[in-house]
Enzyme design. Structure first.
Site, PDB file in Angstrom:
ATOM      1  N   LYS A  48      -6.377 -13.876  -1.916  1.00 56.97           N
ATOM      2  CA  LYS A  48      -5.624 -12.692  -2.322  1.00 56.97           C
ATOM      3  C   LYS A  48      -5.570 -11.664  -1.284  1.00 56.97           C
ATOM      4  O   LYS A  48      -6.836 -11.505  -0.915  1.00 56.97           O
ATOM      5  CB  LYS A  48      -6.307 -12.242  -3.631  1.00 56.97           C
ATOM      6  N   ASP A  70     -10.701 -13.208  -2.795  1.00 57.28           N
ATOM      7  CA  ASP A  70     -10.378 -11.934  -2.300  1.00 57.28           C
ATOM      8  C   ASP A  70     -10.598 -11.763  -0.796  1.00 57.28           C
ATOM      9  O   ASP A  70     -11.810 -11.965  -0.371  1.00 57.28           O
ATOM     10  CB  ASP A  70     -11.001 -10.900  -3.050  1.00 57.28           C
ATOM     11  N   GLU A  79      -4.660  -7.429  -0.378  1.00 51.55           N
ATOM     12  CA  GLU A  79      -4.078  -6.112  -0.845  1.00 51.55           C
ATOM     13  C   GLU A  79      -2.776  -5.876   0.042  1.00 51.55           C
ATOM     14  O   GLU A  79      -2.888  -5.853   1.225  1.00 51.55           O
ATOM     15  CB  GLU A  79      -5.235  -5.087  -0.904  1.00 51.55           C
ATOM     16  N   GLU A 110      -2.105  -3.455 -10.145  1.00 55.19           N
ATOM     17  CA  GLU A 110      -3.289  -2.956 -10.798  1.00 55.19           C
ATOM     18  C   GLU A 110      -3.080  -1.186 -10.785  1.00 55.19           C
ATOM     19  O   GLU A 110      -2.513  -0.751  -9.993  1.00 55.19           O
ATOM     20  CB  GLU A 110      -4.497  -3.214  -9.643  1.00 55.19           C
TER      21      GLU A 110
END
Length: 187
Positions: free
Chosen positions: A39, A9, A41, A104
């Site tokens: 990853k 992340d 966001e 999510e």
């Protein structure tokens, strides 16, 4: 773990400082962690960064819906219901070159529609069964959560109790002088 794809992340704000800085940060993170992909966001607002990372040879997994690093901007831990925005984010991530998308905390029907609309895999966390795969945070799966457990979490063990019991027993034995005993000391 020889066959596992390990994704790291990207921490806030390592990918918010422009494409060049994101490439530099992602390269360093991959080198230090030995992971195979990053990853990050975002969807529409991170499309340029995703594209730059992919162009630099860095595999990217996008993360749409609830974004824990942006939780205060989203108004807290809430189901994300803006289907039009969610779909736009997923499509932007795909067009920019992401190889997969985490969805999510979105309604199951929305996640299924997004999954049907993109050609890359979707990984759900609180997004229903219609995604291509599922993920749970390890602490949640093991029942190590210290407080509120979100609705989408299923604990497969209650290790929190086991850990508390073990630490309490250790503390009590040290206080009482029962540990270390002869068996656990060198002569």
């Amino acid at each position: 773990m020889r066959h596992a794809l390990v994704v790291v992340d990207m921490p806030f704000p390592s990918f918010h400082l422009g494409a060049y800085k994101a490439i530099e940060n992602a390269g360093r993170i991959l080198k230090q962690t030995r992971c195979q992909a990053v990853k990050l966001e975002g969807g529409v607002e991170q499309a340029e960064v995703i594209s730059a990372l992919v162009s630099a040879g860095i595999p990217v997994m996008a993360h749409c819906g609830l974004r824990p690093q942006s939780i205060h901007q989203l108004g807290g831990y809430r189901v994300q219901r803006d289907e039009r925005q969610l779909l736009a984010d997923a499509q932007a991530a795909e067009i920019s070159g992401a190889f997969a998308i985490v969805l999510e905390c979105i309604p199951a029907t929305t996640a299924a529609r997004i999954t049907a609309s993109v050609r890359i895999p979707t990984i759900g966390i609180g997004a229903g069964v219609g995604c291509d795969g599922q993920v749970l945070v390890l602490h949640d799966l093991l029942g190590l959560n210290p407080g509120h457990v979100p609705r989408h979490v299923k604990s497969y063990a209650n290790l929190k109790k086991t850990v508390i019991d073990a630490v309490t027993q250790y503390r009590d034995e040290v206080r009482d002088g029962r540990f270390p005993d002869e068996e656990h000391a060198f002569q």
